[in-house]
Design an enzyme around this catalytic site. Structure first.
Site, short mmCIF file in Angstrom:
data_model
loop_
_atom_site.label_atom_id
_atom_site.label_comp_id
_atom_site.label_asym_id
_atom_site.label_seq_id
_atom_site.Cartn_x
_atom_site.Cartn_y
_atom_site.Cartn_z
N SER A 142 0.85 -1.19 0.00
CA SER A 142 0.00 0.00 0.00
C SER A 142 0.88 1.24 0.00
CB SER A 142 -0.89 0.01 1.25
OG SER A 142 -1.53 1.25 1.42
N TYR A 155 -2.43 -1.39 10.23
CA TYR A 155 -2.47 -1.55 8.78
C TYR A 155 -1.15 -1.11 8.16
CZ TYR A 155 -4.09 -0.98 3.95
OH TYR A 155 -4.23 -1.07 2.58
#
Length: 259
Positions: A142, A155
């Site tokens: 990401s 995350y």
């Protein structure tokens, strides 16, 4: 670019980026295993692909469980006789301020996003070595592996770990002809953006990218298809940023307005 007759596993394959990738791979001639916890959605996608004369099979998997991932790899080889591509795409996100982040939520994200990717890389690589296959393992990281944002500690930590797993595994697996690569998506129009919709901050996600729009899953799938093809043979140990310029242009500026 062709994926003709390649055998590919796509985790998190029942929705979002995963389902778009499964559909594209099948349309290009790959034999696809749709791996997900969502059996209903996975089997529905399998049926849709087969109606278009593609080859796809659903396999239920919990990527946070090593044996479940190993069984997925074994199932695929038993079904199709080979393994050319693994797309480690399954992932979750839980938004909580750092001081309110409970251990259950933290471990849940790490077990799926981080441990699940390790399980996938190792079990797939072992099988590829056993089969003497020069395969490729693609992993979803990401842009949050490169820049921090509020309320995303677990995350971001998990996606950053994937970045190093890609480099380290690529180094060790190169002698076997196995490539390990990754993608770092920006804001993609999938269910993971539900918090933006709920909080009314979807416009912020759009403005964080050069063309002021969300990226569609099908656009990410095109990149994953290239990485899974022989035409990308010179890409190894690196992450392709599929972020519409978010990291290099507007992203940091817009975070000042994120609260």
């Amino acid at each position: 670019m062709t994926l003709e007759n390649k055998v590919a596993i796509i985790t998190g394959g029942a929705g979002g980026i995963g389902s778009a990738t499964a559909d594209l791979y099948a349309s290009q001639g790959a034999k696809v295993v749709i791996a997900d916890t969502n059996e209903q959605a996975g089997k529905k996608l399998e049926g849709m692909i087969r109606k278009k004369n593609g080859e796809a099979t659903f396999c239920k998997v919990d990527v946070s469980d090593y044996n479940s991932v190993k069984n997925l790899i074994d199932f695929t080889v038993e079904k199709y006789g080979s393994l050319d591509v693994l797309f480690n795409n399954a992932g979750i996100g839980i938004r909580k301020p750092f001081l309110e982040l409970d251990l259950k939520s933290y471990h849940q994200v790490i077990e799926v996003n981080q441990h699940g990717v390790f399980y996938g890389i190792q079990t797939a690589a072992k099988k590829m070595v056993e089969l003497k296959k020069k395969g490729v393992i693609i992993n979803t990281s990401s842009i949050n592996a490169f820049v921090a944002m509020a309320d995303r500690f677990a995350y971001q930590v998990s996606k950053s770990a994937i970045k190093m797993m890609i480099t380290s595994a690529a180094f060790e697996l190169a002698p076997h002809g196995i490539r390990v690569v990754g993608i770092a998506p920006g804001s993609v129009n999938t269910d993971i953006l539900q918090f933006h919709r709920k909080e009314g901050t979807l416009e912020l996600a759009r403005r964080g990218q050069m063309t002021n729009r969300l990226i569609e899953p099908e656009e990410i799938a095109q990149v994953v298809a290239f990485l899974g093809s022989d035409e990308s043979s010179s890409i190894n140990g690196s992450i392709v940023k599929v972020d519409d310029g978010a990291l290099g242009f507007k992203f940091r500026f817009d975070q000042k307005q994120s609260k």
